[in-house]
Scaffold this motif. Structure first.
Motif, PDB file in Angstrom:
ATOM      1  N   TRP A   1      -3.037  -2.673  -8.301  1.00 20.61           N
ATOM      2  CA  TRP A   1      -4.042  -3.712  -8.098  1.00 20.61           C
ATOM      3  C   TRP A   1      -3.566  -4.702  -7.043  1.00 20.61           C
ATOM      4  N   PHE A   2      -4.438  -4.967  -6.069  1.00 18.85           N
ATOM      5  CA  PHE A   2      -4.179  -6.008  -5.074  1.00 18.85           C
ATOM      6  C   PHE A   2      -5.294  -7.050  -5.168  1.00 18.85           C
TER       7      PHE A   2
ATOM      8  N   ASN B   1      -4.725 -10.081  -5.167  1.00 19.47           N
ATOM      9  CA  ASN B   1      -4.243 -11.234  -4.404  1.00 19.47           C
ATOM     10  C   ASN B   1      -4.667 -11.173  -2.941  1.00 19.47           C
ATOM     11  N   ARG B   2      -5.217 -10.058  -2.492  1.00 15.32           N
ATOM     12  CA  ARG B   2      -5.603  -9.909  -1.093  1.00 15.32           C
ATOM     13  C   ARG B   2      -6.954 -10.564  -0.821  1.00 15.32           C
ATOM     14  N   PRO B   3      -7.184 -10.993   0.447  1.00 19.36           N
ATOM     15  CA  PRO B   3      -8.526 -11.473   0.799  1.00 19.36           C
ATOM     16  C   PRO B   3      -9.590 -10.391   0.599  1.00 19.36           C
ATOM     17  N   ASP B   4      -9.187  -9.123   0.830  1.00 25.10           N
ATOM     18  CA  ASP B   4     -10.061  -7.978   0.572  1.00 25.10           C
ATOM     19  C   ASP B   4      -9.478  -7.201  -0.606  1.00 25.10           C
ATOM     20  N   PRO B   5      -9.786  -7.585  -1.839  1.00 30.06           N
ATOM     21  CA  PRO B   5      -9.133  -6.983  -3.014  1.00 30.06           C
ATOM     22  C   PRO B   5      -9.335  -5.470  -3.045  1.00 30.06           C
ATOM     23  N   LEU B   6      -8.335  -4.792  -3.628  1.00 32.23           N
ATOM     24  CA  LEU B   6      -8.296  -3.336  -3.563  1.00 32.23           C
ATOM     25  C   LEU B   6      -7.610  -2.797  -4.811  1.00 32.23           C
ATOM     26  N   LEU B   7      -8.077  -1.645  -5.273  1.00 29.93           N
ATOM     27  CA  LEU B   7      -7.426  -0.909  -6.352  1.00 29.93           C
ATOM     28  C   LEU B   7      -7.122   0.491  -5.868  1.00 29.93           C
ATOM     29  N   LEU B   8      -5.884   0.946  -6.079  1.00 29.76           N
ATOM     30  CA  LEU B   8      -5.489   2.306  -5.775  1.00 29.76           C
ATOM     31  C   LEU B   8      -5.234   3.047  -7.079  1.00 29.76           C
ATOM     32  N   LEU B   9      -5.755   4.268  -7.195  1.00 32.86           N
ATOM     33  CA  LEU B   9      -5.607   5.084  -8.393  1.00 32.86           C
ATOM     34  C   LEU B   9      -5.018   6.441  -8.026  1.00 32.86           C
ATOM     35  N   TRP B  10      -4.110   6.941  -8.874  1.00 32.64           N
ATOM     36  CA  TRP B  10      -3.586   8.297  -8.683  1.00 32.64           C
ATOM     37  C   TRP B  10      -3.043   8.851  -9.997  1.00 32.64           C
TER      38      TRP B  10
ATOM     39  N   LEU C   1       0.823  -1.201   0.000  1.00 31.99           N
ATOM     40  CA  LEU C   1       0.000   0.000   0.000  1.00 31.99           C
ATOM     41  C   LEU C   1       0.860   1.255   0.000  1.00 31.99           C
ATOM     42  N   GLN C   2       2.033   1.166   0.599  1.00 31.70           N
ATOM     43  CA  GLN C   2       2.936   2.310   0.657  1.00 31.70           C
ATOM     44  C   GLN C   2       3.612   2.585  -0.690  1.00 31.70           C
ATOM     45  N   SER C   3       3.423   1.696  -1.669  1.00 31.14           N
ATOM     46  CA  SER C   3       3.968   1.929  -3.008  1.00 31.14           C
ATOM     47  C   SER C   3       3.183   3.000  -3.759  1.00 31.14           C
ATOM     48  N   ALA C   4       2.012   3.345  -3.258  1.00 28.86           N
ATOM     49  CA  ALA C   4       1.185   4.399  -3.846  1.00 28.86           C
ATOM     50  C   ALA C   4       1.275   5.644  -2.974  1.00 28.86           C
ATOM     51  N   PRO C   5       1.063   6.825  -3.540  1.00 27.07           N
ATOM     52  CA  PRO C   5       1.075   8.048  -2.729  1.00 27.07           C
ATOM     53  C   PRO C   5      -0.065   8.044  -1.722  1.00 27.07           C
ATOM     54  N   ALA C   6       0.103   8.833  -0.660  1.00 26.70           N
ATOM     55  CA  ALA C   6      -0.875   8.847   0.425  1.00 26.70           C
ATOM     56  C   ALA C   6      -2.240   9.329  -0.037  1.00 26.70           C
ATOM     57  N   ASP C   7      -2.280  10.158  -1.093  1.00 25.34           N
ATOM     58  CA  ASP C   7      -3.563  10.687  -1.558  1.00 25.34           C
ATOM     59  C   ASP C   7      -4.190   9.854  -2.672  1.00 25.34           C
ATOM     60  N   ALA C   8      -3.662   8.662  -2.909  1.00 22.77           N
ATOM     61  CA  ALA C   8      -4.262   7.790  -3.919  1.00 22.77           C
ATOM     62  C   ALA C   8      -5.697   7.440  -3.523  1.00 22.77           C
ATOM     63  N   VAL C   9      -6.554   7.334  -4.521  1.00 21.49           N
ATOM     64  CA  VAL C   9      -7.955   6.968  -4.281  1.00 21.49           C
ATOM     65  C   VAL C   9      -8.043   5.460  -4.079  1.00 21.49           C
ATOM     66  N   ARG C  10      -8.618   5.043  -2.955  1.00 22.92           N
ATOM     67  CA  ARG C  10      -8.767   3.618  -2.651  1.00 22.92           C
ATOM     68  C   ARG C  10     -10.157   3.146  -3.082  1.00 22.92           C
TER      69      ARG C  10
END
Length: 300
Positions: A288-289, A291-300, A167-176
């Motif tokens: 894109w995650f 692979n997580r039990p709770d899949p997630l996409l971060l956009l920035w 998660l830290q690979s994305a900027p702090a203001d990335a949209v989750r």
């Protein structure tokens, strides 16, 4: 009255229903940073993988396909053995009005390399008709994309599969954007102009936004309707395209993106009112995650 125009919307969503076990997942070893290409008329990432013998295999990244699929031409080129699916064990829903009813055959691709990444035991369906852009051999579907975190940078056309992505690979203001699985494809929430949420398929293989008639009736049209022809796994179909206001994903608006209004059965089969594709993704970095039990996409 609609005015039909020579416009195409590529929709590579494909809900493959097979009785029995869930889609098999390949083994991915290592990591990869690589450049990718896109179709001449689209933005879906296309990967150039190679067999151990150096033969090229070009696959689209397609979260909207529940299974990885390839063309018969690729099977012949790689001289692969195939086996039949049991009769009555197969159903396909996708863009187009002529979905095949005869079951495809199955195959397992040889070990593929993408930089330092090795992909083994990639099970694929061999489709008699595969509605992918020219020069591509198939799609890498959602079942394969659940193995490693994936970073896509459309601005640089670079892509990275790497277990070290966090998660830290994305900027702090990335949209989750929280995701969830249904029938082996990722869904997200979208909102209409009243702020009411509904479900949508998140599809990297869709070059447009597709919405059901019921959702279109809850949005405000901002342009006259025009006719488009959609190309997908089930051939082609005609639909209406127009610009709407009021559609959003979280705090990201899709107001300036034309939406194609369709009655395709994949919306009903998935119990969603939209397919969200490249208009949301093509100008944003994506982490894109799946692979997580709770899949997630971060956009920035």
């Amino acid at each position: 009255m609609s005015v039909w125009q020579a416009a195409w919307g590529m929709a590579l969503a494909a809900l493959v229903q097979l009785q029995g076990a869930p889609p098999p997942q390949p083994v991915m070893e290592g990591s990869s940073r690589t450049v990718y290409t896109t179709p001449s008329d689209g933005d879906t990432p296309v990967l150039l993988l190679k067999t151990s013998g150096g033969l090229p295999v070009r696959l689209l990244i397609d979260t909207g396909a529940s299974r990885s699929m390839v063309s018969q031409e690729l099977v012949q080129r790689l001289q692969l053995k195939t086996k039949a699916l049991p009769s009555g064990n197969f159903a396909l829903a996708g863009a187009g009005s002529d979905c095949p009813t005869d079951p495809p055959r199955q195959a397992v691709l040889p070990m593929l390399r993408l930089g330092e990444l090795k992909i083994r035991e990639l099970a694929v369906l061999v489709m008699p008709k595969l509605g992918v852009p020219p020069g591509t051999d198939g799609v890498l579907g959602a079942s394969a994309l659940r193995q490693l975190p994936l970073l896509i940078d459309p601005k640089q056309k670079q892509l990275r599969f790497d277990q070290q992505l966090t998660l830290q690979s994305a900027p702090a203001d990335a949209v989750r954007i929280p995701l969830r699985w249904r029938d082996h494809v990722p869904l997200l929430h979208v909102s209409d102009q009243n702020g009411d949420e509904t479900s949508a398929l998140l599809d990297t293989g869709a070059e447009a936004v597709f919405i059901a008639v019921s959702l279109a009736q809850r949005l405000s049209p901002q342009s006259p309707p025009s006719g488009v022809e959609i190309q997908g796994f089930c051939g082609s179909e005609f639909a209406i395209e127009r610009i709407f206001s009021g559609l959003s994903v979280g705090n990201l608006s899709l107001e300036k993106s034309p939406a194609i209004v369709t009655r395709n059965r994949i919306l009903k089969d998935l119990n969603v009112e939209a397919i969200i594709g490249q208009p949301l993704l093509k100008k944003r970095r994506q982490l894109w995650f799946l692979n997580r039990p709770d899949p997630l996409l971060l956009l920035w």
